[in-house]
Scaffold this motif. Structure first.
Motif, PDB file in Angstrom:
ATOM      1  N   GLU A 180       4.874   5.373   2.858  1.00 16.82           N
ATOM      2  CA  GLU A 180       3.945   6.458   2.546  1.00 16.82           C
ATOM      3  C   GLU A 180       2.683   5.971   1.832  1.00 16.82           C
ATOM      4  O   GLU A 180       1.575   6.384   2.164  1.00 16.82           O
ATOM      5  CB  GLU A 180       4.652   7.521   1.692  1.00 16.82           C
ATOM      6  N   GLN A 181       2.861   5.065   0.840  1.00 14.10           N
ATOM      7  CA  GLN A 181       1.676   4.602   0.090  1.00 14.10           C
ATOM      8  C   GLN A 181       0.728   3.789   0.969  1.00 14.10           C
ATOM      9  O   GLN A 181      -0.495   3.837   0.798  1.00 14.10           O
ATOM     10  CB  GLN A 181       2.084   3.800  -1.158  1.00 14.10           C
ATOM     11  N   ASP A 182       1.293   3.058   1.948  1.00 15.94           N
ATOM     12  CA  ASP A 182       0.437   2.308   2.876  1.00 15.94           C
ATOM     13  C   ASP A 182      -0.255   3.255   3.855  1.00 15.94           C
ATOM     14  O   ASP A 182      -1.427   3.075   4.193  1.00 15.94           O
ATOM     15  CB  ASP A 182       1.267   1.283   3.663  1.00 15.94           C
ATOM     16  N   ASP A 228      -1.251   6.223   3.326  1.00 13.39           N
ATOM     17  CA  ASP A 228      -2.401   6.843   2.649  1.00 13.39           C
ATOM     18  C   ASP A 228      -3.661   5.987   2.829  1.00 13.39           C
ATOM     19  O   ASP A 228      -4.745   6.502   3.103  1.00 13.39           O
ATOM     20  CB  ASP A 228      -2.120   6.985   1.141  1.00 13.39           C
ATOM     21  N   LYS A 263      -2.072   5.317  -4.494  1.00 10.71           N
ATOM     22  CA  LYS A 263      -1.116   5.910  -5.448  1.00 10.71           C
ATOM     23  C   LYS A 263      -0.279   4.853  -6.165  1.00 10.71           C
ATOM     24  O   LYS A 263       0.042   4.995  -7.347  1.00 10.71           O
ATOM     25  CB  LYS A 263      -0.183   6.883  -4.728  1.00 10.71           C
ATOM     26  N   ASP A 264       0.093   3.793  -5.442  1.00 13.88           N
ATOM     27  CA  ASP A 264       0.965   2.788  -6.076  1.00 13.88           C
ATOM     28  C   ASP A 264       0.198   1.899  -7.063  1.00 13.88           C
ATOM     29  O   ASP A 264       0.784   1.062  -7.735  1.00 13.88           O
ATOM     30  CB  ASP A 264       1.701   1.938  -5.028  1.00 13.88           C
ATOM     31  N   TYR A 299      -1.528   3.328  -9.481  1.00 17.14           N
ATOM     32  CA  TYR A 299      -1.851   4.366 -10.475  1.00 17.14           C
ATOM     33  C   TYR A 299      -2.107   3.787 -11.871  1.00 17.14           C
ATOM     34  O   TYR A 299      -3.063   4.164 -12.546  1.00 17.14           O
ATOM     35  CB  TYR A 299      -0.704   5.394 -10.522  1.00 17.14           C
TER      36      TYR A 299
END
Length: 329
Positions: free
Chosen positions: A186-188, A190, A277-278, A280
Motif C-alpha cells: 500500500e505505501q509503495d 501511494d 506515509k511510511d 511519517y
C-alpha cells in the motif's frame, strides 16, 4: 485484448461509444487523445471488438467466431495501419493501407475498422489524403486515430472526427488496481499513483522499474540528509546522480511530492493525506523545524530549477542553487 467492462475508468468515453453502437449512430471517424499508457489502444480495441462481434451488443461477447478472430489478431475487417519510417506516417502509407482498400466491402462483418496509432505522425500530405476518405466514406467504414497530441492534426481533420479526450484516473483507482491486481504494498502504491498522475500504464511501469527504485532510494537519502551535508558533499551527490543516469526531472518531481507532504502535514497533522506515509517520522520532524515561508521557498526553487533545466542552463549549477535553498530553509 479487453472488452469495455475490463477497462478501468474512462466511463464517459465508454458510455459514448456503447451508445453509438446500440443506437446505430456509429461515426465514420474518431480521434482518441491521451498520454501514452492512459488506455487509448485498449479503448479502440474494445470498440473494434464490439463493432465486429456477431452478437451486435454494446459489449463484445468474446466467444463468437468474430471475437475470437479479433482476439487472435486475424480478423480481416480490422486493419492496424503501420508505417515504415519511425518518425512519420507518409501519404503512401495512408493511400496503400486505407484509401486503396476502403472501397472493398467487409469480408465477414457489417463494419470495417481501421486503427491508426501515433496518428500525430501523419504528414500534411497524408492527412490531406485521409481527409478525402473521411469526407466521403463508405457506410461500413470506421477510422480510429490514436494520438498523444491532436494539435498536430489539420483543422479540417478535427472538424470531421468525433473527438474523445482521455482524462486521468483518480489516484485511488490507480492505487486500488496496484494493490489488488498486482500485489503492490500500500505505501509503495501511494508513491506510484502520485507519480503516475492518473496514468495507469505509467503506474504499472513504475511498479516494476528498477530505475525508479534506485531514484526512490537516492532521493530519500538526499532529502533526509540535505541539511547535514556540506556543499562539497552535495556537489558529489549531484555528480553521482548524473553518473547513474537518473532522470533529473523525475528527481525534481520526487522532491516536489516530498515537500508537499511536509507542508501538508504541517497544516493538517493528518498522516492519511501523505504520499510517503511510511516516512511519517522524518516528515513530522522536518515540518516541525521548517517555517511556512521556508517550505514555499523550497517548492519555488524546485519549480525554478525545472525552468532552468528546460532553458539548458548548466545542470550542476541549477541543482546546486536549488539544494542551497533546501539547506538554508
Amino acid at each position: 485484448m479487453l472488452g469495455f467492462s475490463d477497462i478501468l475508468g474512462h466511463e464517459t468515453i465508454k458510455a459514448n461509444l456503447k451508445k453509438a453502437i446500440t443506437s446505430h449512430k456509429v461515426s465514420h471517424a474518431y480521434i482518441m487523445t491521451g498520454e501514452a499508457g492512459m488506455g487509448r489502444k485498449s479503448l479502440a480495441n474494445a470498440f473494434a471488438l464490439s463493432l465486429l462481434c456477431e452478437k451486435g451488443g454494446a459489449d463484445p461477447c468474446m466467444k463468437c467466431h468474430a471475437c475470437k478472430q479479433v482476439l487472435s489478431g486475424n480478423h480481416p475487417d480490422l486493419i492496424y495501419v503501420t508505417h515504415e519510417k519511425p518518425g512519420s506516417i507518409g501519404v503512401d502509407d495512408i493511400r496503400r493501407q486505407i484509401n486503396d482498400t476502403i472501397a472493398i466491402r467487409p469480408y465477414s462483418s457489417y463494419f470495417k475498422v481501421y486503427i491508426v496509432d501515433e496518428a500525430e505522425k501523419m504528414t500534411v500530405q497524408a492527412q490531406n489524403a485521409l481527409l478525402k476518405t473521411i469526407e466521403e466514406p463508405p457506410s461500413y467504414a470506421v477510422i480510429i486515430l490514436l494520438t498523444t497530441n491532436q494539435e498536430a492534426f489539420l483543422p479540417t481533420i478535427l472538424s470531421r472526427c468525433v473527438q474523445l479526450k482521455l482524462k486521468p484516473l483518480k489516484d485511488s483507482v490507480v492505487k486500488e488496481y496496484l494493490t489488488e491486481s498486482l500485489g503492490v504494498k500500500e505505501q509503495d502504491a501511494d508513491v506510484y499513483a502520485a507519480f503516475a498522475r492518473g496514468n495507469l500504464g505509467k503506474a504499472i511501469h513504475l511498479a516494476s522499474s528498477e530505475d525508479f527504485q534506485l531514484l526512490h532510494s537516492e532521493m530519500l537519502y538526499l532529502l533526509k540528509n540535505v541539511k547535514k551535508m556540506d556543499i562539497s558533499e552535495l556537489l558529489n551527490y549531484i555528480k553521482k546522480l548524473k553518473e547513474e543516469n537518473i532522470d533529473l526531472y523525475e528527481c525534481l518531481e520526487f522532491m516536489q511530492f516530498w515537500y508537499r507532504d511536509v507542508l501538508m502535514f504541517k497544516v493538517t497533522k493528518d498522516v492519511n493525506l501523505l504520499i510517503f506515509k511510511d516516512e511519517y517520522t522524518m516528515i513530522n520532524e522536518i515540518s516541525k523545524n521548517s517555517g511556512y515561508d521556508g517550505l514555499e521557498s523550497i517548492l519555488a526553487a524546485i519549480d525554478k530549477a525545472r525552468v532552468r533545466l528546460d532553458a539548458n542552463v548548466n545542470t550542476e549549477l541549477v541543482l546546486e542553487l536549488m539544494l542551497l535553498v533546501m539547506k538554508e530553509n
